[in-house]
Design an enzyme around this catalytic site. Structure first.
Site, PDB file in Angstrom:
ATOM      1  N   GLU A   1      40.560  57.318  17.898  1.00  0.00           N
ATOM      2  CA  GLU A   1      41.249  57.262  16.659  1.00  0.00           C
ATOM      3  C   GLU A   1      40.646  56.522  15.657  1.00  0.00           C
ATOM      4  OE1 GLU A   1      45.312  55.546  17.381  1.00  0.00           O
ATOM      5  OE2 GLU A   1      45.408  56.328  19.271  1.00  0.00           O
TER       6      GLU A   1
ATOM      7  N   HIS B   1      50.491  56.660  26.624  1.00  0.00           N
ATOM      8  CA  HIS B   1      50.589  56.392  25.236  1.00  0.00           C
ATOM      9  C   HIS B   1      51.850  55.252  24.880  1.00  0.00           C
ATOM     10  CE1 HIS B   1      48.260  56.902  21.291  1.00  0.00           C
ATOM     11  NE2 HIS B   1      49.172  55.963  21.143  1.00  0.00           N
TER      12      HIS B   1
ATOM     13  N   ASN C   1      46.012  54.443  26.731  1.00  0.00           N
ATOM     14  CA  ASN C   1      45.686  54.230  25.167  1.00  0.00           C
ATOM     15  C   ASN C   1      46.097  52.782  24.876  1.00  0.00           C
ATOM     16  OD1 ASN C   1      45.408  55.156  22.354  1.00  0.00           O
ATOM     17  ND2 ASN C   1      47.499  54.062  22.212  1.00  0.00           N
ATOM     18  N   GLU C   2      44.873  52.008  24.502  1.00  0.00           N
ATOM     19  CA  GLU C   2      45.000  50.473  24.030  1.00  0.00           C
ATOM     20  C   GLU C   2      46.047  49.760  25.011  1.00  0.00           C
ATOM     21  OE1 GLU C   2      46.242  50.463  19.980  1.00  0.00           O
ATOM     22  OE2 GLU C   2      44.359  51.561  19.457  1.00  0.00           O
TER      23      GLU C   2
ATOM     24  N   TRP D   1      42.973  59.870  13.520  1.00  0.00           N
ATOM     25  CA  TRP D   1      44.650  59.529  13.559  1.00  0.00           C
ATOM     26  C   TRP D   1      45.124  59.580  12.054  1.00  0.00           C
ATOM     27  CZ3 TRP D   1      47.670  58.981  17.504  1.00  0.00           C
ATOM     28  CH2 TRP D   1      48.943  58.659  17.269  1.00  0.00           C
TER      29      TRP D   1
ATOM     30  N   GLU E   1      55.610  55.455  13.285  1.00  0.00           N
ATOM     31  CA  GLU E   1      54.395  54.390  13.305  1.00  0.00           C
ATOM     32  C   GLU E   1      54.924  53.453  14.000  1.00  0.00           C
ATOM     33  OE1 GLU E   1      51.319  54.457  13.274  1.00  0.00           O
ATOM     34  OE2 GLU E   1      51.294  52.218  13.468  1.00  0.00           O
ATOM     35  N   TRP E   2      55.509  53.284  15.248  1.00  0.00           N
ATOM     36  CA  TRP E   2      56.032  52.027  15.960  1.00  0.00           C
ATOM     37  C   TRP E   2      56.871  51.460  15.373  1.00  0.00           C
ATOM     38  CZ3 TRP E   2      55.250  54.254  20.532  1.00  0.00           C
ATOM     39  CH2 TRP E   2      54.368  55.239  20.678  1.00  0.00           C
TER      40      TRP E   2
HETATM   41  N1  LIG Z   1      45.168  43.469  12.377  1.00  0.00           N
HETATM   42  N2  LIG Z   1      44.768  44.544  12.912  1.00  0.00           N
HETATM   43  N3  LIG Z   1      44.653  45.456  13.184  1.00  0.00           N
HETATM   44  C1  LIG Z   1      44.379  46.359  13.979  1.00  0.00           C
HETATM   45  C2  LIG Z   1      45.199  46.244  14.972  1.00  0.00           C
HETATM   46  C3  LIG Z   1      45.484  47.945  15.400  1.00  0.00           C
HETATM   47  C4  LIG Z   1      46.342  47.946  16.488  1.00  0.00           C
HETATM   48  N4  LIG Z   1      46.954  49.087  16.377  1.00  0.00           N
HETATM   49  C5  LIG Z   1      46.532  50.267  16.811  1.00  0.00           C
HETATM   50  O1  LIG Z   1      45.374  50.493  17.265  1.00  0.00           O
HETATM   51  C6  LIG Z   1      47.511  51.831  16.665  1.00  0.00           C
HETATM   52  C7  LIG Z   1      46.880  52.667  17.385  1.00  0.00           C
HETATM   53  C8  LIG Z   1      47.833  53.533  18.216  1.00  0.00           C
HETATM   54  O2  LIG Z   1      47.208  54.149  19.246  1.00  0.00           O
HETATM   55  C9  LIG Z   1      48.502  54.530  17.375  1.00  0.00           C
HETATM   56  O3  LIG Z   1      49.812  54.795  18.043  1.00  0.00           O
HETATM   57  C10 LIG Z   1      49.068  53.935  15.989  1.00  0.00           C
HETATM   58  O4  LIG Z   1      49.869  54.729  15.602  1.00  0.00           O
HETATM   59  C11 LIG Z   1      47.914  53.601  15.369  1.00  0.00           C
HETATM   60  C12 LIG Z   1      48.244  53.255  13.951  1.00  0.00           C
HETATM   61  O5  LIG Z   1      48.949  51.914  13.903  1.00  0.00           O
HETATM   62  C13 LIG Z   1      47.096  52.639  16.292  1.00  0.00           C
END
Ligand SMILES: N=[N+]=NCCCCNC(=O)[C@@H]1[C@H]2[C@H](O)[C@@H](O)[C@H](O)[C@@H](CO)[C@@H]12
Length: 438
Positions: free
Chosen positions: A349, A121, A165-166, A395, A402-403
């Site tokens: 999430e 992640h 993750n993503e 989530w 939050e990054w």
């Molecule tokens: N335009 N636009 N919008 C949507 C794009 C979303 C991209 N960010 C994510 O999905 C991150 C995912 C991550 O796993 C988590 O670590 C983060 O804390 C959450 C909340 O930010 C989400």
């Protein structure tokens, strides 16, 4: 009013977190630096220069946090393993780091909470970044070694695993827009990183089949509903294309062993190299897709943009992230994924950042209760439309790092007072507790 009993009997409800966002103890017990340690400590990269050095201090408070999960009545908990806690230099094992995850898993099982583990992640060991990170093809083998070690270590008790993750965020936010670690801004690098992330995923799945015979493994992607931001025919075409860049790019290779042709053609036209190595490894069969759904994304035709489109703001009510609240998009994407890939799905999430205020020891986040209810309803609608949806992770369990937004965005159903590390169940947690009994 939606009830838990409307869902299939074995459907699981949980919450999700990630190591760098909640653990803290960044320099404790032998943990090495990750690319996010270095990025967050680089001036200007995160809001107020916030870092994950302490975060929610979950490394020390995990027992208390698990008691809160139990009080709410969660079936499962999705968390990630900090690769640099396990392999500070990317290769050699740090036993104290391993011990932490053994303690965490044992404590969850003792409290009848099913662990879902994400191997990666975003917190790549910095030592591996110095060897090229996701741009170095060898990274897939480093990841395979890490995955194999963790499967061996926890596979007797952990039966549900997510490799990455993503990967869209790791590659396109990390290597193209630069808003995430390692902060590069190079589209070719993003494409290369994406490919090596998928190769790493494939290698981990192969290792999993050898190490954990009775387990399930999948890949979690961010899934965005891409829609045209105006009525121009070109914007419909562009929306379809962006869907291929963002969604299909990270799903098609894993199931079909190839990238979406339209997107490849456009990249190639722009003189970019699209790798095609190891598609047989990348498409090693998986057991499920994890779906991280937050919102829709609106795009319009835009000749001034190198890729021919630009994002536009929609007019629906938005969360603190500026993301539109759009539950219909969850239904649409669950059905789309089911029809295109025919795999079981978990919502790994879904949730929102809210204007959470502590008032007399309470947080009245009715907006988050409404958000969750509406998305639960759409998930149930998808199940009734034939989607094999097996679970739903909110989530997040608690407010966390939050990054690039640091601690300014609160996604938790549990409020964290960072000055005292006190946890306070928000109204949404109290609502969830009742829902899980309904
Ligand atoms: N335009 N636009 N919008 C949507 C794009 C979303 C991209 N960010 C994510 O999905 C991150 C995912 C991550 O796993 C988590 O670590 C983060 O804390 C959450 C909340 O930010 C989400």
């Amino acid at each position: 009013m939606i009830r838990r009993s409307d869902f299939p009997k074995d459907f699981i409800f949980g919450t999700a977190t990630a190591a760098y966002q909640i653990e803290g103890a960044a320099n404790e017990d032998g943990r090495g630096p990750s690319i996010w340690d270095v990025f967050s400590h680089t001036p200007g990269k995160t809001l107020n220069g916030d870092t994950g050095d302490v975060a929610c201090d979950h490394y020390h408070r995990y027992k208390e946090d698990i008691q809160l999960m139990k009080e709410i009545g969660l079936d499962a908990y999705r968390f990630s393993i900090s690769w640099p806690r396990i392999m500070p230099d990317g290769k050699n094992i740090n036993q104290k780091g391993v011990d932490f995850y053994n303690r965490l898993v044992d404590e969850l099982l003792k409290n009848d909470i099913k662990p879902f583990v994400t191997l990666y992640h975003w917190d790549l060991p910095y030592a591996l970044y110095e060897k090229g990170g996701w741009l170095n093809p060898d990274i897939a083998l480093y990841f395979r070694a890490y995955a194999t070690f963790m499967f061996n270590e926890l596979g007797d008790r952990v039966k549900h695993w997510i490799t990455l993750n993503e990967p869209w965020c790791s590659s396109f936010l990390g290597y193209y827009t630069g808003e995430h670690a390692p902060g590069h801004q190079n589209l070719q690098e993003a494409i290369t990183a994406a490919h090596n992330l998928l190769r790493a995923h494939g290698h981990a799945v192969q290792a999993f089949r050898e190490e954990v015979k009775d387990g399930k493994v999948g890949l979690t992607n961010v899934v965005m509903k891409i829609e045209p931001g105006d009525a121009k025919p070109e914007s419909f075409l562009v929306a379809n294309l962006v869907d291929k860049f963002v969604n299909a790019w990270f799903h098609d290779p894993v199931v079909f062993g190839k990238y979406p042709e339209e997107a490849v053609a456009l990249y190639t036209e722009k003189g970019l190299q699209v790798p095609d190595s190891d598609m047989n490894i990348i498409s090693t069969p998986i057991d499920f897709f994890g779906v991280n759904y937050y919102t829709r994304t609106l795009v319009v035709f835009d000749m001034n943009n190198p890729l021919g489109f630009s994002y536009v703001q929609g007019d629906l009510p938005k969360t603190e992230m500026g993301w539109e609240i759009y539950p219909q998009g969850l239904f649409d994407m669950l059905v789309y994924l089911k029809e295109r890939y025919k795999l079981p799905l978990y919502i790994t999430e879904n949730g929102m950042a809210g204007p959470d205020k502590l008032e007399n020891g309470r947080v009245h986040d009715n907006y988050r209760i409404e958000y969750l209810e509406k998305h639960f309803e759409k998930a149930l609608e998808a199940i009734n439309a034939g989607v094999d949806l097996k679970g739903y992770f909110i989530w997040s369990l608690m407010d966390n790092f939050e990054w690039a937004y640091g601690y300014s965005k609160r996604f938790g159903i549990i409020y964290v007072d960072y000055n005292t590390q006190k946890r306070i169940l928000k109204d949404s947690a109290l609502w969830l507790k009742e829902f899980l009994k309904s």
